[in-house]
Scaffold this motif. Structure first.
Motif, short mmCIF file in Angstrom:
data_model
loop_
_atom_site.label_atom_id
_atom_site.label_comp_id
_atom_site.label_asym_id
_atom_site.label_seq_id
_atom_site.Cartn_x
_atom_site.Cartn_y
_atom_site.Cartn_z
N LEU A 91 3.03 -5.20 2.63
CA LEU A 91 3.04 -5.37 1.20
C LEU A 91 4.18 -6.04 0.58
O LEU A 91 4.03 -6.93 -0.41
CB LEU A 91 3.08 -4.02 0.27
CG LEU A 91 1.74 -3.09 0.11
CD1 LEU A 91 1.87 -1.83 -0.11
CD2 LEU A 91 0.85 -4.11 -0.53
N ASP B 195 -1.10 -4.99 -6.47
CA ASP B 195 -0.87 -5.24 -4.95
C ASP B 195 -2.11 -5.83 -4.13
O ASP B 195 -2.09 -6.92 -3.46
CB ASP B 195 -0.62 -4.05 -4.15
CG ASP B 195 0.59 -3.42 -4.56
OD1 ASP B 195 1.70 -4.05 -4.77
OD2 ASP B 195 0.70 -2.29 -4.77
N SER C 118 -0.06 2.12 -2.96
CA SER C 118 -0.74 1.10 -2.50
C SER C 118 -0.72 1.02 -0.86
O SER C 118 -1.80 0.61 -0.11
CB SER C 118 -0.55 -0.55 -2.85
OG SER C 118 -0.74 -0.46 -4.26
N ALA C 119 0.14 1.58 -0.16
CA ALA C 119 0.48 1.79 1.29
C ALA C 119 -0.75 2.56 1.80
O ALA C 119 -1.17 2.50 2.83
CB ALA C 119 1.72 2.16 1.55
N ILE D 277 -6.01 1.00 -3.50
CA ILE D 277 -5.02 -0.18 -3.46
C ILE D 277 -4.72 -0.59 -4.91
O ILE D 277 -5.61 -0.89 -5.66
CB ILE D 277 -5.25 -1.33 -2.82
CG1 ILE D 277 -5.65 -1.08 -1.19
CG2 ILE D 277 -4.37 -2.50 -2.71
CD1 ILE D 277 -6.12 -1.92 -0.25
N MET E 262 -2.28 -9.58 -2.34
CA MET E 262 -2.73 -9.58 -1.02
C MET E 262 -3.84 -11.03 -1.05
O MET E 262 -3.65 -11.72 0.02
CB MET E 262 -3.55 -8.44 -0.41
CG MET E 262 -2.58 -7.16 -0.04
SD MET E 262 -1.89 -7.46 1.13
CE MET E 262 -2.77 -7.12 2.68
N ARG F 31 3.81 -9.67 -1.38
CA ARG F 31 4.49 -10.03 -2.81
C ARG F 31 5.32 -10.99 -2.67
O ARG F 31 5.28 -11.96 -3.47
CB ARG F 31 5.27 -8.63 -3.25
CG ARG F 31 4.26 -7.45 -3.46
CD ARG F 31 5.08 -6.20 -3.62
NE ARG F 31 4.21 -5.01 -3.72
CZ ARG F 31 4.90 -3.99 -3.27
NH1 ARG F 31 5.86 -3.84 -2.75
NH2 ARG F 31 3.78 -2.62 -3.66
N ILE G 35 -4.02 0.84 1.46
CA ILE G 35 -4.25 0.13 2.94
C ILE G 35 -4.48 0.79 4.10
O ILE G 35 -5.38 0.59 4.69
CB ILE G 35 -2.95 -0.88 3.06
CG1 ILE G 35 -2.90 -1.70 1.76
CG2 ILE G 35 -3.28 -1.63 4.24
CD1 ILE G 35 -1.50 -2.87 1.99
#
Length: 694
Positions: free
Chosen positions: A477, A247, A227-228, A243, A251, A481, A231
């Motif tokens: 992230l 996650d 997911s990083a 993403i 967000m 979370r 983004i």
């Protein structure tokens, strides 16, 4: 000379603010076109507004108030006329009914949704057939999703492909308050959507290969995983498909989802970085620095960067809107004027609505302009400059800047809360505090690192910056979370009344746009509107427009008639029902008796027992049994047409009734039934759906 009344004196003191109401009046006309149901109402609005405007100018006698009223009336009429003309100008055929078709089409667009394992294609059908080769005519633009593993090589913009696909007409809202995809698809020219099946045959490969946007996203995914990386791709190209769903939901719950949509924050960061780099690098050349206005050159470089970034990220409406605003700010800087004022915000809103009036009804437009209006109005107030302005002591200056950031975050969160409640039926409780960390982190850490990594990659020096960027986005992230997991991070609410939302927005604008003490008359409007939105009653029963799905409120939450409903239906019914919990299965509830074909349940409200029956399979049922069941229940729900003799005690919702009303939301205290479709609604996308039903 007109007689100087108290109202005229007030208007004279507010004369510099009157122009700010031009886009408000323009937008009001657009909104009224969407709210009024038919051409007679639209024509009457335009004629009345035009008549009031002309009469005001004729009778004004030079008075500022009457001239302002006349201009506002003309703008309201012009906004309604523009929305009507825009809706008619984009008219295109819409698929008549669901079909399973074999089609040959030209690929007009490709969107990779890596986290969901899908590739979304925009196709221009060339030929299509159903059944045993019977030719059919498809709409000129069709959107089809394919599993990524079924996508062959050579598929890109300009390719010609053949595939089988299950196509559906664009769907309206599930119930009142749900997303109206049919309306959005109408203005996008999409006549059908669906899912394709393997094998997909490429008749002519794309000669362009992957576009720059896709190549850049793939390059980023190769550098940062998970997911990083998604983004990072979203920040660079606007591609949010990488993403992970968990996650992305974190967000959203943390109030940070706006960071994933390329808009004002990202455009500002890109323009600012490019301007600073340009000015600093050119300042190293003394001969040039002495002869050329470097800020002007930096502004030109920033403008080019903004336009290029907008094109790279797909030129979506929010990005175009932000690019227009950036151009206005850069023009002000070049002219030596104040960089950001409410006049520039008003000009940007007017320009966007002039070319895309339908954007007014979307959450993106409302959230963006509410945020920037709140920020600029707050920082134009003398108290902000007095309390949080520069200070000779660097420690006090730092404390003031931190305080200004906190106050700005709280004000923006308050400005966005009514819009989030109205569109998403949720209110975040910690978003302001999360954004105080996330926005500077993204603007001053993540985006510069990504820009340096991309610039240095061609010479092989980008790896350290990719490593730092991965950890920076991992920290973002982690923040999302943690905030999303906090108790009460999100408050689920039912669908807000349209009138309460309108009062809240107009009250907020009254506070933000005026400068004298009269501005505070908007506070009661905001308070009344917000209280009405928060106090909206929870629905007891929600029925979708096709009659296949229903959700009933129980002590444990919303219970679904068909427990195998798709994720979209499950989430939408929970949101409209004001529940943040996963929906239950009606068959498991003690008050329900469900068989394979029929479900019968009891609901206790205000001392009365309501009996509700609903069909839950596609099999034919004996009409005599249905008629007998109708006689014993208060509400009968069916995804088919019921016999005329079926007369439940209060409400009959079969295919014929739901085709006219759309989805239905019911509060049994009353009782009250609210429909997704206005009675007599003749908007073009509604007319198209009714034509499909005949």
């Amino acid at each position: 000379m007109p007689r100087w009344t108290a109202l005229e004196l007030w208007a004279e003191r507010e004369r510099t603010q009157l122009a700010l109401w031009m886009p408000v009046a323009w937008g009001l006309g657009i909104a009224l076109w969407f709210v009024l149901p038919d051409p007679r109402g639209w024509a009457a609005l335009i004629c009345v507004a035009g008549g009031v405007g002309l009469a005001a100018f004729t009778l004004s006698g030079g008075g500022r108030v009457t001239r302002a009223i006349g201009m506002a009336a003309l703008l309201v009429g012009g906004g309604a006329a523009l929305a009507w003309a825009r809706a008619e100008s984009v008219a295109a055929p819409v698929l008549a009914r669901p079909v399973l078709a074999t089609m040959t089409g030209a690929v007009e667009g490709v969107d990779r949704l890596a986290a969901r394992g899908l590739m979304r294609l925009m196709l221009r059908p060339l030929e299509a057939s159903v059944g045993r080769g019977r030719a059919i005519m498809l709409p000129p633009h069709v959107r089809v999703s394919l599993p990524i593993e079924d996508v062959p090589g050579g598929l890109g913009r300009g390719a010609i492909i053949r595939l089988r696909a299950r196509l559906m007409p664009p769907a309206g809202p599930i119930a009142r308050g749900g997303h109206d995809f049919a309306r959005a698809a109408w203005f996008q020219g999409i006549g059908a959507t669906g899912r394709g099946f393997a094998p997909v045959e490429v008749l002519r490969p794309s000669s362009r290969g992957e576009g720059l946007r896709q190549r850049l996203s793939s390059h980023i995914f190769a550098r940062i995983e998970g997911s990083a990386g998604g983004i990072a791709a979203a920040l660079a190209t606007g591609d949010v498909g990488g993403i992970g769903e968990a996650d992305a939901e974190a967000m959203r719950r943390a109030g940070l989802a706006h960071l994933l949509s390329v808009s004002g924050l990202h455009i500002t960061a890109v323009v600012g970085i490019v301007m600073v780099l340009t000015i600093r690098l050119l300042a190293l050349w003394p001969w040039l620095a002495l002869r050329v206005r470097l800020p002007l050159v930096g502004a030109l470089a920033g403008a080019v960067a903004a336009i290029g970034y907008t094109a790279l990220t797909g030129a979506e409406v929010p990005t175009i809107r932000s690019c227009v605003a950036a151009m206005l700010v850069l023009a002000a800087l070049a002219l030596g004027r104040e960089a950001m004022t409410l006049r520039l915000v008003a000009a940007g809103a007017f320009i966007v609505l002039l070319f895309r009036p339908e954007a007014l009804m979307g959450a993106s437009f409302q959230l963006s302009f509410a945020a920037i209006t709140a920020i600029v109005a707050l920082h134009e107030h003398p108290a902000m400059r007095r309390w949080f302005g520069p200070h000779p002591d660097w420690r006090w200056s730092a404390a003031r800047q931190l305080g200004a950031l906190l106050v700005t975050g709280l004000v923006v969160e308050a400005a966005l809360m009514p819009i989030a409640i109205y569109h998403f039926h949720k209110a975040g409780l910690y978003g302001a505090f999360a954004n105080i960390v996330a926005i500077p982190w993204t603007t001053f850490v993540a985006m510069p690192l990504e820009m340096l990594a991309l610039l240095l990659d061609p010479v092989g020096l980008g790896a350290p910056f990719w490593w730092l960027l991965g950890h920076a986005l991992g920290a973002l992230l982690w923040l999302a979370r943690q905030v999303a997991a906090m108790p009460g991070a999100v408050m689920a609410l039912p669908v807000a009344p349209n009138g309460a939302f309108a009062v809240t927005i107009l009250g907020g604008l009254w506070v933000a746009l005026w400068r004298t003490r009269w501005r505070w008359l908007g506070v009661p409007g905001v308070a009344i509107g917000v209280i009405a939105m928060l106090a909206a009653p929870l629905p007891d029963l929600i029925v979708t427009g096709d009659g296949r799905h229903a959700a009933i409120r129980t002590g444990g939450g919303m219970a679904l008639l068909r427990e195998r409903a798709g994720d979209y239906v499950r989430n939408a019914l929970s949101e409209i029902g004001g529940s943040d919990d996963a929906p239950l299965a009606l068959v498991d509830q003690a008050e329900a008796r469900c068989g394979a074909d029929i479900c019968l349940t009891r609901i206790m409200r205000d001392g009365r027992v309501w009996r509700v029956a609903a069909t839950r399979s596609g099999y034919a049922l004996p009409w005599a049994s249905l008629i007998a069941l109708c006689d014993r229940v208060d509400i009968m729900i069916a995804d088919r047409r019921l016999p005329e003799a079926c007369r439940p005690r209060w409400l009959k919702l079969d295919a014929l009734a739901l085709r006219r009303s759309g989805g239905v939301t019911i509060q049994l205290s009353g009782p009250v039934a609210e429909t997704a479709r206005m009675p007599g609604d003749r908007h073009p996308w509604i007319v198209a759906s009714e034509a499909r039903g005949r």
